[in-house]
Design a protein around this motif. Sequence first.
Motif, PDB file in Angstrom:
ATOM      1  N   ASP A 215      46.473 -33.354  95.663  1.00 52.21           N
ATOM      2  CA  ASP A 215      45.521 -34.168  96.426  1.00 52.21           C
ATOM      3  C   ASP A 215      44.744 -35.088  95.502  1.00 52.21           C
ATOM      4  O   ASP A 215      44.414 -36.219  95.863  1.00 52.21           O
ATOM      5  CB  ASP A 215      44.543 -33.275  97.194  1.00 52.21           C
TER       6      ASP A 215
ATOM      7  N   ASN B 191      44.045 -39.064  95.943  1.00 52.89           N
ATOM      8  CA  ASN B 191      42.686 -39.551  96.100  1.00 52.89           C
ATOM      9  C   ASN B 191      42.259 -40.538  95.033  1.00 52.89           C
ATOM     10  O   ASN B 191      41.185 -41.140  95.148  1.00 52.89           O
ATOM     11  CB  ASN B 191      41.717 -38.360  96.138  1.00 52.89           C
TER      12      ASN B 191
ATOM     13  N   ASN C  36      40.668 -42.342  98.002  1.00 55.02           N
ATOM     14  CA  ASN C  36      39.304 -41.821  98.000  1.00 55.02           C
ATOM     15  C   ASN C  36      39.282 -40.399  98.538  1.00 55.02           C
ATOM     16  O   ASN C  36      39.111 -39.467  97.796  1.00 55.02           O
ATOM     17  CB  ASN C  36      38.356 -42.736  98.788  1.00 55.02           C
ATOM     18  N   GLN C  37      39.452 -40.218  99.842  1.00 58.32           N
ATOM     19  CA  GLN C  37      39.741 -38.903 100.391  1.00 58.32           C
ATOM     20  C   GLN C  37      40.887 -39.071 101.371  1.00 58.32           C
ATOM     21  O   GLN C  37      40.721 -39.628 102.456  1.00 58.32           O
ATOM     22  CB  GLN C  37      38.548 -38.277 101.105  1.00 58.32           C
TER      23      GLN C  37
ATOM     24  N   THR D 218      43.070 -38.645 104.218  1.00 55.39           N
ATOM     25  CA  THR D 218      42.813 -38.035 105.523  1.00 55.39           C
ATOM     26  C   THR D 218      43.827 -38.568 106.524  1.00 55.39           C
ATOM     27  O   THR D 218      44.138 -39.759 106.531  1.00 55.39           O
ATOM     28  CB  THR D 218      41.397 -38.375 106.025  1.00 55.39           C
TER      29      THR D 218
ATOM     30  N   VAL E 247      43.154 -33.027 105.459  1.00 58.46           N
ATOM     31  CA  VAL E 247      42.817 -33.556 104.143  1.00 58.46           C
ATOM     32  C   VAL E 247      43.615 -32.931 103.007  1.00 58.46           C
ATOM     33  O   VAL E 247      43.351 -33.227 101.853  1.00 58.46           O
ATOM     34  CB  VAL E 247      41.308 -33.355 103.857  1.00 58.46           C
ATOM     35  N   ASP E 248      44.590 -32.101 103.289  1.00 60.02           N
ATOM     36  CA  ASP E 248      45.312 -31.400 102.229  1.00 60.02           C
ATOM     37  C   ASP E 248      46.812 -31.609 102.417  1.00 60.02           C
ATOM     38  O   ASP E 248      47.366 -31.243 103.452  1.00 60.02           O
ATOM     39  CB  ASP E 248      44.969 -29.902 102.280  1.00 60.02           C
TER      40      ASP E 248
END
Length: 260
Positions: free
Chosen positions: A162, A166, A170-171, A173, A179-180
């Motif tokens: 991840d 990112n 950034n994150q 999603t 998110v993973d």
Amino acid sequence: ALTVDITGVSINSPPVVNFTVTNQAGSGMTGLAATDLRFNIAKLVPGSDGGPSAWQNYINRVRGGAVQGSQERSAADYALGTLLNFGNGSYSYTFATDIKTAACPAPCADADGKALDLSYQPGLTHRVTIQQGNSAYPKAAGVYDFVPSGSGTGTRRDIVSDAKCNTCHNQFTAHGTRVDTRLCVTCHNPGSWVAGTPNTPVDFKVMIHRIHYNNGGTALPSVVAGTPYKIGSADFSSVVFPQDVRNCTKCHDATPGATN
């Protein structure tokens, strides 16, 4: 922030998963309900004839004639098992799906017509995932790999972390609160696809490579030839990877802990 920590899984009939949810101070999150959470379980099938290993979800549904990996959750057309809240941030969930007898929905095949194998194989690596699905709370996921038979350490797929995603996203999603990438691959596996002419695989490695390689419609041969790269109604033809696509180590750098 929330942290979902799966502490153990037992498979006697339907799987039972024990887990805790804590906030950034380490205090137990006591107010989660079944409607806030989504659950999944898959097995890692070894590769054959030189091919790679691949995840196969035990929980699947059919949409538009295509088989797609799925989750247990509180929503129409989904199954939901039993959540127990012990009041201190500790929970257990009993799946609605008995993976020892999981049904394979018709057509029970991948995008190329190859039959899926949903048989319970306790000697293989299995993965349970938990998604925190309430957008009012911080995004979080729990992932737990184990071998049900308890024999050996099982096999792994260490591909992309991840943290690498990112550095650009950034994150990372998707689908609201996912998110993973270790969760993503349990549904986005070789047995999941979208029906069409031709059928479109939504296997994670295929989908992500096509999206990134396409580079704004200038590289993916099918897009250059005039056929948009679509997954269902979503058109990814204009996505741009802002560097040379031959820079494989941007994502694939053998980062410790990269587990898909």
